[in-house]
Design a protein around this motif. Structure first.
Motif, mmCIF file in Angstrom:
data_model
loop_
_atom_site.group_PDB
_atom_site.id
_atom_site.type_symbol
_atom_site.label_atom_id
_atom_site.label_comp_id
_atom_site.label_asym_id
_atom_site.label_seq_id
_atom_site.Cartn_x
_atom_site.Cartn_y
_atom_site.Cartn_z
ATOM 1 N N UNK A 39 0.825 -1.210 0.000
ATOM 2 C CA UNK A 39 0.000 0.000 0.000
ATOM 3 C C UNK A 39 0.859 1.259 0.000
ATOM 4 N N UNK A 40 0.375 2.280 -0.692
ATOM 5 C CA UNK A 40 1.107 3.536 -0.809
ATOM 6 C C UNK A 40 0.140 4.700 -0.679
ATOM 7 N N UNK A 41 0.453 5.642 0.211
ATOM 8 C CA UNK A 41 -0.395 6.819 0.377
ATOM 9 C C UNK A 41 -0.315 7.733 -0.836
ATOM 10 N N UNK A 42 0.778 7.638 -1.586
ATOM 11 C CA UNK A 42 0.962 8.522 -2.741
ATOM 12 C C UNK A 42 0.476 7.912 -4.052
ATOM 13 N N UNK A 43 0.467 6.565 -4.151
ATOM 14 C CA UNK A 43 0.149 5.931 -5.424
ATOM 15 C C UNK A 43 -0.876 4.795 -5.298
ATOM 16 N N UNK A 44 -1.517 4.658 -4.171
ATOM 17 C CA UNK A 44 -2.513 3.596 -3.994
ATOM 18 C C UNK A 44 -1.865 2.266 -3.675
ATOM 19 N N UNK A 45 -1.467 1.543 -4.699
ATOM 20 C CA UNK A 45 -0.763 0.264 -4.547
ATOM 21 C C UNK A 45 0.424 0.261 -5.501
ATOM 22 N N UNK A 46 1.573 -0.165 -4.987
ATOM 23 C CA UNK A 46 2.782 -0.293 -5.797
ATOM 24 C C UNK A 46 3.293 -1.720 -5.652
ATOM 25 N N UNK A 47 3.672 -2.349 -6.758
ATOM 26 C CA UNK A 47 4.242 -3.688 -6.703
ATOM 27 C C UNK A 47 5.760 -3.557 -6.590
ATOM 28 N N UNK A 48 6.336 -4.216 -5.603
ATOM 29 C CA UNK A 48 7.775 -4.097 -5.362
ATOM 30 C C UNK A 48 8.460 -5.444 -5.580
ATOM 31 N N UNK A 49 9.729 -5.361 -5.923
ATOM 32 C CA UNK A 49 10.591 -6.524 -6.044
ATOM 33 C C UNK A 49 12.003 -6.056 -5.728
ATOM 34 N N UNK B 179 6.269 8.236 -12.072
ATOM 35 C CA UNK B 179 6.701 9.598 -12.363
ATOM 36 C C UNK B 179 7.600 10.078 -11.228
ATOM 37 N N UNK B 180 8.810 10.462 -11.538
ATOM 38 C CA UNK B 180 9.779 10.826 -10.517
ATOM 39 C C UNK B 180 9.679 12.241 -10.006
ATOM 40 N N UNK B 181 8.535 12.901 -10.204
ATOM 41 C CA UNK B 181 8.414 14.292 -9.798
ATOM 42 C C UNK B 181 7.872 14.467 -8.389
#
Length: 262
Positions: A88-98, A125-127
Motif C-alpha cells: 500500500x502507498x499513500x501517494x500511489x494507492x498500490x505499488x508492486x515491489x521486487x 513519475x519521478x516528480x
C-alpha cells in the motif's frame, strides 16, 4: 526449465516448520526468510485435480506400486517464488515491489537476457516522493526504468501490475515482512470469553501477489518427455483457478495460473 505463473486472488497460507509464541507463520526460505510456496503443496494440489488415475500416475507417479515401491512420475515441480508483491502507498494507492535478487532469480530460470535493474528503478513519475507504509522515497532517489515490462509477464492475468518499484534486497525483504496479512484468531468458551492459549496470529501472503514455479520432465519420462510436457500443459490450461495451501474453508489460497512463454 518451464514456468507456470500464479496470481493470488486471495491470501495464501502455507504452514511453516515452526511456530513462535502465538504467531502461526508461513513457509519461508531458510537463507532469505522470504515467503515461498513449497513444491509439495503445488504438486499435491495439481495431482489431486487429475481425475484420470492413469494420467495422474503418469505425471506425478504412484505413491506405492504393486510391488511396494515408490514410482516416480514424468514431471517435476519446483517451489513457488515471489516475483512482485503489492504494497500500500499513500501517494500511489498500490505499488508492486521486487528486488534485484528476486528479479535475477526469475531471469535465470526464465532465460531473460535483459539487464537486471538497479536499486530504486521504477516506472513511476519521478516528480513526487513515494510513500510506502513507514518509508518515504524522495523523488531524487528514483531512477527511470523504461524496460520494466521485460520483468512483468505480459499476460491478461497480470495486466493490473502497472506501478512497479525495485528496492534494495534488504529493504525489500523488510517491506515484504511488513506487508504480509496477519489475522487474529481466537476461540471463545461457553461464556463468550477467550480461552487461555487460544489467541494467535496467522500469516498469509497477500492477494495480488505474482509468483511462479519452474517445472520440467524427469528421467522417468525418457522417450515420452514431449507427451508428458503436453499433458502437463493441458492440465494447467484446463484448471486456471487452483486453491493452494491451508485454510480452504476460509477461502484462502485461490490463485489464477497460466503457462509461461518458454
Amino acid at each position: 526449465m518451464n514456468l507456470v505463473y500464479f496470481y493470488l486472488l486471495s491470501p495464501l497460507h502455507t504452514g511453516g516448520a515452526t511456530q513462535e509464541g502465538n504467531l502461526l507463520g508461513i513457509a519461508r526460505e531458510s537463507h532469505t526468510e522470504l515467503p515461498y510456496v513449497p513444491s509439495s503443496s503445488i504438486r499435491g494440489r495439481l495431482r489431486a485435480s487429475v481425475e484420470d488415475q492413469t494420467l495422474q500416475y503418469s505425471l506425478f507417479g504412484n505413491e506405492i506400486s504393486a510391488e511396494g515401491n515408490l514410482v516416480q512420475g514424468t514431471v517435476w515441480i519446483g517451489d513457488g517464488s515471489l516475483l512482485w508483491i503489492p504494497v500500500p502507498s499513500l501517494s500511489h494507492g498500490v505499488i508492486w515491489v521486487s528486488s534485484p535478487m528476486l528479479l535475477r532469480r526469475w531471469a535465470r530460470v526464465n532465460g531473460v537476457e535483459s539487464e537486471i535493474p538497479t536499486d530504486y528503478s521504477t516506472n513511476l513519475n519521478g516528480q513526487k516522493p513515494v510513500y510506502l507504509k513507514d518509508a518515504i522515497l524522495k523523488a531524487s532517489e528514483l531512477k527511470g526504468w523504461d524496460t520494466w515490462k521485460n520483468f512483468v509477464p505480459q499476460a491478461d492475468q497480470a495486466q493490473g501490475i502497472e506501478r512497479v518499484l525495485v528496492l534494495p534486497d534488504k529493504h525489500c525483504a523488510t517491506l515484504i515482512q511488513m506487508s504480509l496479512w496477519r489475522q487474529v484468531k481466537v476461540k471463545l468458551d461457553e461464556h463468550k470469553t477467550v480461552k487461555d492459549g487460544s489467541f494467535r496470529y496467522e500469516e498469509a501472503i497477500p492477494p495480488d501477489t505474482l509468483m511462479y514455479f519452474p517445472w520440467g520432465t524427469t528421467a522417468q519420462a525418457n522417450g515420452t518427455s514431449a507427451a508428458a510436457k503436453v499433458d502437463f500443459q493441458e492440465l494447467v490450461t484446463q484448471r486456471p483457478i487452483l486453491q493452494i495451501g491451508g485454510q480452504e474453508s476460509l477461502g484462502r489460497g485461490f490463485v489464477q495460473t497460466w503457462l509461461g512463454n518458454n
